[in-house]
Design a protein around this motif. Structure first.
Motif, PDB file in Angstrom:
ATOM      1  N   ALA A 158     -10.746  -3.182  -0.312  1.00  0.00           N
ATOM      2  CA  ALA A 158      -9.814  -3.898   0.546  1.00  0.00           C
ATOM      3  C   ALA A 158     -10.589  -4.897   1.398  1.00  0.00           C
ATOM      4  O   ALA A 158     -11.176  -4.542   2.423  1.00  0.00           O
ATOM      5  CB  ALA A 158      -9.050  -2.915   1.426  1.00  0.00           C
TER       6      ALA A 158
ATOM      7  N   GLU B  12       0.812  -1.214   0.000  1.00  0.00           N
ATOM      8  CA  GLU B  12       0.000   0.000   0.000  1.00  0.00           C
ATOM      9  C   GLU B  12       0.850   1.272   0.000  1.00  0.00           C
ATOM     10  O   GLU B  12       0.542   2.235  -0.700  1.00  0.00           O
ATOM     11  CB  GLU B  12      -0.939  -0.018   1.204  1.00  0.00           C
TER      12      GLU B  12
ATOM     13  N   GLU C  28      -5.144  -1.587  -0.116  1.00  0.00           N
ATOM     14  CA  GLU C  28      -6.016  -0.845  -1.020  1.00  0.00           C
ATOM     15  C   GLU C  28      -5.159  -0.185  -2.095  1.00  0.00           C
ATOM     16  O   GLU C  28      -4.248   0.578  -1.779  1.00  0.00           O
ATOM     17  CB  GLU C  28      -6.792   0.212  -0.242  1.00  0.00           C
TER      18      GLU C  28
END
Length: 446
Positions: free
Chosen positions: A389, A280, A382
């Protein structure tokens, strides 16, 4: 005689401290001097931001919901918790008073401007090989584009005398000596770039290489014994074996690996734990060329002797479950709690629910990650490719005996084969999770 013995011990200790202090000031640890660094140069700042992304600086130096790079994140070690420092350009509590030489010496050599050594939770042993150009760009980015935050840090919980910093001078001499990046023998430009990123900026070995008794990485680059990136336990997670071998990446294609690095998931598995943060905050921001370079380099790592290939057993599980036979230990628990997402065939749903069949995390040499994610749950990263997510719930409410049977069943079904999980393994992980550090996030300026 007793006085003489204690006097000798005191003299030896003083000499060791003196030598440890002296080592910090030797020429090989002296700060580097850059000719001229224009920290207002937009191109240099942009490159520095990319370097910071590749180095994943934000993941360790930012508490969840806190100001970027303001520190306070608790990092578990076998001896206690270390709290990541404030690396914003605040002159009092951050690095705003650093010159380039101070910055370079801290990042590459683990030595503060006052001569004190940083704990090796800071991966300066890996950053040794970062190029001067990347280091200068990183300095320009932090000094010009990061917002200063006034925030003091929390002291480590490592007890004295282990918390003393002067012995780290000796640690550095033994385990973090000066070195330059050396391309793998016979490597092309793509693999060379991948090796530079993996060994240096991305510091993959900090998590994925086993550590010795002194908490040193047993290898900092490809080695004859194949220890580099062969898997290690950190904060209760088993950081996966990244070598091209049986329980590592042998069953993954280069394309699957690139997809995983960029999105945190592929048809086989999904990122979890600290790796979810790495995707991420860092990997998703790298160029496709750099992700391909990393994947190709990892796939080039030779397997250790006897670890060339993982051969699945015959899948007898799917037919048995579909026939309604849940008599095997752990089977009924699996059907009750796991089949809604992971299905009777253990294949899950591609890019949504990870497969359990043929998933090398499931049948890894060490089941720590499987145990922790089953107990505590997990969240996928995400990314623009997958803005949803998905979250796996934890099953800590189940008793240890049922959890041990369940995970042993999963590790040995659908062709998987691995060692069993015991009730003692579950109990140890419950203790590990209960003792996770509390992050330090006082009000800014207080």
């Amino acid at each position: 005689m007793r006085f003489a013995k204690y006097a000798l011990l005191a003299c030896a200790s003083a000499l060791a401290i003196g030598w440890g202090t002296a080592i910090s000031t030797q020429w090989w640890l002296a700060p580097k001097r850059a000719a001229v660094i224009d920290i207002t140069d937009p191109a240099l700042i942009a490159r520095g931001e990319y370097v910071a992304r590749a180095g994943d600086c934000v993941a360790c130096h930012t508490v969840p919901g806190g100001a970027p790079f303001a520190g306070g994140l608790g990092l578990q070690t076998p001896m206690g918790t270390i709290y990541a420092t404030n690396i914003t350009p605040d002159p009092e509590t951050g690095i705003g008073s650093y010159g380039y030489g101070d910055f370079e010496r801290a990042v590459r050599q683990g030595v503060r401007p006052d001569g004190a050594h940083l704990y090796p939770a800071m991966p300066y042993a890996s950053y040794r090989v970062v190029s001067d150009a990347d280091m200068q760009a990183l300095f320009a980015y932090f000094m010009s584009s990061v917002t200063p935050v006034s925030k003091e840090n929390q002291p480590t919980t490592i007890p004295w005398p282990a918390s003393m910093r002067w012995p780290l001078a000796w640690w550095n001499m033994l385990f973090s000596s000066p070195r330059d990046f050396t391309p793998p023998e016979g490597a092309d430009e793509v693999i060379t770039r991948g090796a530079y990123l993996v060994e240096g900026l991305a510091h993959c070995g900090a998590c994925h290489t086993p550590r010795g008794l002194a908490y040193e990485e047993k290898a900092l680059s490809e080695d004859a014994a194949g220890l580099f990136l062969s898997g290690s336990v950190l904060e209760g997670w088993y950081a996966k074996n990244l070598r091209n071998e049986d329980t590592g990446l042998a069953t993954w294609s280069e394309a699957e690996l690139v997809t995983f690095l960029k999105t945190g998931r592929n048809d086989r598995t999904a990122a979890f734990g600290s790796m979810s943060d790495v995707v991420e905050h860092s990997l998703q921001h790298l160029t496709d060329a750099d992700l391909t370079a990393i994947a190709r380099y990892l796939k080039s790592l030779t397997p250790r002797e006897g670890r060339e290939e993982w051969r699945p057993n015959e899948d007898l599980t799917t037919a048995t479950l579909r026939a309604g036979d849940f008599t095997a230990p752990g089977a009924l628990t699996y059907v009750e709690h796991c089949t809604a997402c992971h299905r009777l065939d253990g294949m899950g749903a591609p890019q949504v629910y990870p497969a359990l069949k043929g998933n090398s995390m499931v049948f890894a040499d060490d089941p720590s990650s499987l145990i922790q994610i089953t107990l505590a749950g997990g969240r996928m990263p995400e990314t623009p490719a997958h803005p949803m997510a998905f979250v796996m719930p934890g099953f800590a409410h189940l008793i240890n005996a049922d959890l041990a049977e369940l995970m042993t069943y999963i590790r040995n079904s659908w062709g998987n084969h691995a060692s069993p999980v015991t009730e003692a393994d579950i109990a140890r992980m419950r203790h590990e999770i209960a003792n996770k550090p509390i992050h330090y996030a006082p009000e800014a300026g207080r």
